[in-house]
Motif scaffolding. Structure first.
Motif, PDB file in Angstrom:
ATOM      1  N   GLU A 165      66.874  30.452 -11.287  1.00 52.50           N
ATOM      2  CA  GLU A 165      66.068  31.580 -11.781  1.00 52.50           C
ATOM      3  C   GLU A 165      67.002  32.709 -12.214  1.00 52.50           C
ATOM      4  OE1 GLU A 165      62.558  33.187  -9.470  1.00 52.50           O
ATOM      5  OE2 GLU A 165      63.907  34.931  -9.445  1.00 52.50           O
ATOM      6  N   ASN A 166      66.910  33.064 -13.491  1.00 52.76           N
ATOM      7  CA  ASN A 166      67.752  34.119 -14.060  1.00 52.76           C
ATOM      8  C   ASN A 166      69.227  33.823 -13.778  1.00 52.76           C
ATOM      9  OD1 ASN A 166      65.485  35.514 -15.102  1.00 52.76           O
ATOM     10  ND2 ASN A 166      65.092  36.401 -13.085  1.00 52.76           N
ATOM     11  N   ARG A 167      69.894  34.650 -12.975  1.00 51.79           N
ATOM     12  CA  ARG A 167      71.331  34.452 -12.712  1.00 51.79           C
ATOM     13  C   ARG A 167      71.630  34.169 -11.240  1.00 51.79           C
ATOM     14  NH1 ARG A 167      70.559  37.316 -17.136  1.00 51.79           N
ATOM     15  NH2 ARG A 167      72.143  37.433 -18.788  1.00 51.79           N
ATOM     16  N   LYS A 168      70.631  33.726 -10.502  1.00 48.33           N
ATOM     17  CA  LYS A 168      70.812  33.490  -9.069  1.00 48.33           C
ATOM     18  C   LYS A 168      71.355  32.078  -8.832  1.00 48.33           C
ATOM     19  CE  LYS A 168      66.653  34.954  -7.810  1.00 48.33           C
ATOM     20  NZ  LYS A 168      65.533  35.477  -6.995  1.00 48.33           N
ATOM     21  N   ILE A 169      72.600  31.849  -9.263  1.00 46.40           N
ATOM     22  CA  ILE A 169      73.218  30.533  -9.164  1.00 46.40           C
ATOM     23  C   ILE A 169      73.322  30.076  -7.717  1.00 46.40           C
ATOM     24  CG2 ILE A 169      75.375  29.279  -9.550  1.00 46.40           C
ATOM     25  CD1 ILE A 169      75.784  30.815 -12.081  1.00 46.40           C
ATOM     26  N   GLY A 170      73.512  30.998  -6.805  1.00 42.71           N
ATOM     27  CA  GLY A 170      73.695  30.634  -5.402  1.00 42.71           C
ATOM     28  C   GLY A 170      72.431  30.252  -4.675  1.00 42.71           C
ATOM     29  N   TYR A 171      71.275  30.354  -5.329  1.00 42.99           N
ATOM     30  CA  TYR A 171      70.005  30.073  -4.663  1.00 42.99           C
ATOM     31  C   TYR A 171      69.136  29.170  -5.537  1.00 42.99           C
ATOM     32  CZ  TYR A 171      71.718  33.897  -1.841  1.00 42.99           C
ATOM     33  OH  TYR A 171      72.514  34.680  -1.049  1.00 42.99           O
ATOM     34  N   PRO A 172      69.599  27.953  -5.797  1.00 45.03           N
ATOM     35  CA  PRO A 172      68.853  27.070  -6.698  1.00 45.03           C
ATOM     36  C   PRO A 172      67.634  26.451  -6.026  1.00 45.03           C
ATOM     37  CG  PRO A 172      70.725  25.908  -5.801  1.00 45.03           C
ATOM     38  CD  PRO A 172      70.831  27.322  -5.295  1.00 45.03           C
ATOM     39  N   VAL A 173      66.673  26.062  -6.856  1.00 42.09           N
ATOM     40  CA  VAL A 173      65.598  25.182  -6.431  1.00 42.09           C
ATOM     41  C   VAL A 173      66.053  23.763  -6.758  1.00 42.09           C
ATOM     42  CG1 VAL A 173      63.207  24.468  -6.838  1.00 42.09           C
ATOM     43  CG2 VAL A 173      63.807  26.908  -6.794  1.00 42.09           C
ATOM     44  N   ILE A 174      66.102  22.902  -5.758  1.00 41.02           N
ATOM     45  CA  ILE A 174      66.632  21.551  -5.935  1.00 41.02           C
ATOM     46  C   ILE A 174      65.534  20.530  -5.681  1.00 41.02           C
ATOM     47  CG2 ILE A 174      68.277  19.845  -5.068  1.00 41.02           C
ATOM     48  CD1 ILE A 174      70.143  22.170  -4.400  1.00 41.02           C
ATOM     49  N   ILE A 175      65.397  19.601  -6.611  1.00 38.89           N
ATOM     50  CA  ILE A 175      64.489  18.471  -6.439  1.00 38.89           C
ATOM     51  C   ILE A 175      65.361  17.231  -6.312  1.00 38.89           C
ATOM     52  CG2 ILE A 175      62.434  17.296  -7.283  1.00 38.89           C
ATOM     53  CD1 ILE A 175      62.038  19.656  -9.228  1.00 38.89           C
ATOM     54  N   ASP A 176      65.488  16.730  -5.097  1.00 37.09           N
ATOM     55  CA  ASP A 176      66.359  15.602  -4.788  1.00 37.09           C
ATOM     56  C   ASP A 176      65.492  14.363  -4.567  1.00 37.09           C
ATOM     57  OD1 ASP A 176      68.083  13.732  -3.734  1.00 37.09           O
ATOM     58  OD2 ASP A 176      68.947  15.049  -2.216  1.00 37.09           O
ATOM     59  N   PRO A 177      65.646  13.315  -5.363  1.00 38.33           N
ATOM     60  CA  PRO A 177      64.819  12.122  -5.174  1.00 38.33           C
ATOM     61  C   PRO A 177      64.904  11.518  -3.778  1.00 38.33           C
ATOM     62  CG  PRO A 177      65.997  12.018  -7.258  1.00 38.33           C
ATOM     63  CD  PRO A 177      66.564  13.178  -6.493  1.00 38.33           C
ATOM     64  N   ALA A 178      66.011  11.768  -3.086  1.00 36.52           N
ATOM     65  CA  ALA A 178      66.175  11.198  -1.743  1.00 36.52           C
ATOM     66  C   ALA A 178      65.518  12.036  -0.664  1.00 36.52           C
ATOM     67  CB  ALA A 178      67.663  11.025  -1.434  1.00 36.52           C
ATOM     68  N   HIS A 179      65.103  13.262  -0.987  1.00 41.63           N
ATOM     69  CA  HIS A 179      64.503  14.152   0.009  1.00 41.63           C
ATOM     70  C   HIS A 179      63.347  14.915  -0.637  1.00 41.63           C
ATOM     71  CE1 HIS A 179      68.726  13.553   1.332  1.00 41.63           C
ATOM     72  NE2 HIS A 179      68.184  13.477   2.534  1.00 41.63           N
ATOM     73  N   THR A 180      62.210  14.288  -0.741  1.00 40.78           N
ATOM     74  CA  THR A 180      61.038  14.898  -1.371  1.00 40.78           C
ATOM     75  C   THR A 180      60.053  15.398  -0.328  1.00 40.78           C
ATOM     76  OG1 THR A 180      59.898  12.775  -1.535  1.00 40.78           O
ATOM     77  CG2 THR A 180      61.278  13.415  -3.399  1.00 40.78           C
ATOM     78  N   ASN A 181      59.205  16.327  -0.763  1.00 42.44           N
ATOM     79  CA  ASN A 181      58.116  16.814   0.075  1.00 42.44           C
ATOM     80  C   ASN A 181      57.002  17.286  -0.846  1.00 42.44           C
ATOM     81  OD1 ASN A 181      58.851  19.479  -0.812  1.00 42.44           O
ATOM     82  ND2 ASN A 181      60.391  19.573   0.828  1.00 42.44           N
ATOM     83  N   ASP A 182      56.007  17.985  -0.280  1.00 41.96           N
ATOM     84  CA  ASP A 182      54.859  18.403  -1.084  1.00 41.96           C
ATOM     85  C   ASP A 182      55.215  19.468  -2.114  1.00 41.96           C
ATOM     86  OD1 ASP A 182      53.247  16.650   0.280  1.00 41.96           O
ATOM     87  OD2 ASP A 182      52.497  18.140   1.705  1.00 41.96           O
ATOM     88  N   GLU A 183      56.360  20.111  -1.967  1.00 38.94           N
ATOM     89  CA  GLU A 183      56.769  21.163  -2.895  1.00 38.94           C
ATOM     90  C   GLU A 183      57.792  20.683  -3.916  1.00 38.94           C
ATOM     91  OE1 GLU A 183      58.214  24.464  -0.649  1.00 38.94           O
ATOM     92  OE2 GLU A 183      56.214  25.113  -0.030  1.00 38.94           O
ATOM     93  N   ARG A 184      58.590  19.687  -3.569  1.00 36.54           N
ATOM     94  CA  ARG A 184      59.639  19.169  -4.445  1.00 36.54           C
ATOM     95  C   ARG A 184      59.523  17.644  -4.486  1.00 36.54           C
ATOM     96  NH1 ARG A 184      59.348  23.950  -4.551  1.00 36.54           N
ATOM     97  NH2 ARG A 184      60.904  25.471  -3.859  1.00 36.54           N
ATOM     98  N   PHE A 185      59.104  17.106  -5.618  1.00 34.81           N
ATOM     99  CA  PHE A 185      58.925  15.659  -5.701  1.00 34.81           C
ATOM    100  C   PHE A 185      59.074  15.203  -7.142  1.00 34.81           C
ATOM    101  CE2 PHE A 185      54.865  17.794  -6.011  1.00 34.81           C
ATOM    102  CZ  PHE A 185      54.181  17.136  -7.029  1.00 34.81           C
ATOM    103  N   TYR A 186      59.035  13.888  -7.346  1.00 34.44           N
ATOM    104  CA  TYR A 186      59.210  13.358  -8.696  1.00 34.44           C
ATOM    105  C   TYR A 186      58.330  12.130  -8.883  1.00 34.44           C
ATOM    106  CZ  TYR A 186      62.059   9.365  -7.149  1.00 34.44           C
ATOM    107  OH  TYR A 186      62.488   8.199  -6.587  1.00 34.44           O
ATOM    108  N   GLU A 187      58.131  11.766 -10.145  1.00 40.25           N
ATOM    109  CA  GLU A 187      57.392  10.560 -10.516  1.00 40.25           C
ATOM    110  C   GLU A 187      58.268   9.731 -11.449  1.00 40.25           C
ATOM    111  OE1 GLU A 187      53.886  12.063 -12.354  1.00 40.25           O
ATOM    112  OE2 GLU A 187      53.130  13.047 -10.528  1.00 40.25           O
ATOM    113  N   TRP A 188      58.200   8.403 -11.285  1.00 33.47           N
ATOM    114  CA  TRP A 188      58.993   7.481 -12.097  1.00 33.47           C
ATOM    115  C   TRP A 188      58.096   6.343 -12.542  1.00 33.47           C
ATOM    116  CZ3 TRP A 188      62.154   3.000  -9.869  1.00 33.47           C
ATOM    117  CH2 TRP A 188      62.878   2.351 -10.879  1.00 33.47           C
ATOM    118  N   ASN A 189      58.157   5.970 -13.804  1.00 36.09           N
ATOM    119  CA  ASN A 189      57.282   4.922 -14.331  1.00 36.09           C
ATOM    120  C   ASN A 189      57.828   3.516 -14.108  1.00 36.09           C
ATOM    121  OD1 ASN A 189      59.336   4.706 -16.221  1.00 36.09           O
ATOM    122  ND2 ASN A 189      57.941   4.598 -17.989  1.00 36.09           N
TER     123      ASN A 189
END
Length: 323
Positions: free
Chosen positions: A119-143
């Motif tokens: 978000e903007n220039r906050k490099i030190g505080y990223p939002v990470i979506i990791d396929p190996a560690h998903t939850n209700d807030e961070r997840f992914y879909e694959w076909n």
């Protein structure tokens, strides 16, 4: 890595006006060039060091290099907090960020390492979506083939940043000044602020006779129910929450003095018992109308250079473009 082309030895400095205090020289450089190259995409660091003693580091920072191999599509959705809503209704205003992409046949789906959102220039505080560690807030879909969709929810947009504008010599005509000329700051939790620089700064031109450094004191009187330590962060420290930026307490009036060059700076106050988990909102507010830039990076585990996480896709989206 890249040992032959990782150092700029001959820096072309420009002399500041002789009466300027706090600095003598100005340097601007553009990279890559013939001396410094970036052979692969990913996260990089730079260091400014003593030419006679490279172990002496004057400054350092982070940046990204992207050689895109895919074209992601990112959309934002305005929504209420998913899950147990916060006790304060304003903190339930959130957005979701959805990024879709297709990888070429030359890449392996199993090597997609995830998505990082800045978000903007906050490099030190990223939002990470990791396929190996998903939850209700961070997840992914694959076909099951080569199409992916990564979703991040419950992202609070926050407020536009506070600003100090130190450029006017008629107002800021002393060596020691206050960040806000017209008084002491308070909580802006219920106050929507004007458009900011998305976390950036505008410095006075180094050729100016007023390109000097000032001792700038930031002051805030937070509500009495704020018990956690308060920290100052902004464009002047790359949006890091650091121990040396904790505000001093003078009977409820919090203050901190920094040496800053004349210019405009975005900044804000955060609270934190643990600086790795700061609260960005309780003193600043949270509004859907806030305009943020979100930078989306897609990582892939490459076998090159002994294996590393390279960036194969990048997108930037501005939060006025809701769907």
């Amino acid at each position: 890595m890249n040992q032959r082309y990782n150092t700029e030895y001959y820096l072309n400095f420009q002399r500041l006006p002789l009466h300027i205090e706090g600095a003598r020289y100005h340097y601007t450089g553009a990279f890559p060039n013939k001396n410094v190259t970036f052979p692969f995409s990913g996260k990089w660091k730079f260091y400014v060091v003593d030419s006679y003693d490279p172990a002496t580091v004057f400054a350092e920072g982070n940046f990204y290099v992207v050689y895109p191999e895919i074209k992601p599509i990112t959309v934002l959705h305005k929504e209420r907090f998913q899950g147990n809503e916060p006790d304060i209704p304003a903190l339930a205003r959130t957005i979701s960020i959805n990024t879709e992409f297709r990888i070429p046949d030359s890449l392996y789906p199993s090597e997609i390492m995830g998505v990082e959102i800045i978000e903007n220039r906050k490099i030190g505080y990223p939002v990470i979506i990791d396929p190996a560690h998903t939850n209700d807030e961070r997840f992914y879909e694959w076909n099951g083939n080569n199409e992916f969709k990564f979703i991040a929810r419950n992202i609070r947009p926050g407020n536009e940043y506070r600003q100090t504008d130190l450029r006017d010599y008629n107002i800021y005509n002393a060596k020691e000044v206050y960040a806000q000329y017209d008084g002491i700051e308070t909580s802006d939790f219920f106050h929507k602020r004007k458009k900011d620089l998305n976390g950036g700064s505008i410095l006075t031109n180094y050729k100016s006779d007023y390109a000097e450094y000032l001792y700038v004191t930031f002051r805030i009187r937070p509500p009495e129910d704020i018990q956690a330590p308060v920290y100052l962060t902004g464009a002047f420290n790359n949006w890091r929450v650091l121990p040396e930026y904790e505000m001093y307490d003078d009977n409820g009036l919090l203050y901190l003095t920094l040496e800053l060059k004349r210019g405009i700076y975005d900044y804000q106050y955060v609270t934190a018992y643990d600086i790795t988990q700061p609260d960005w909102y309780i003193l600043e507010g949270n509004f859907w109308e806030t305009v943020n830039e979100y930078h989306i990076f897609i990582y892939y585990k490459s076998p090159e250079y002994g294996s590393y996480h390279k960036i194969i896709g990048y997108n930037k989206i501005i939060s006025v473009n809701y769907e």
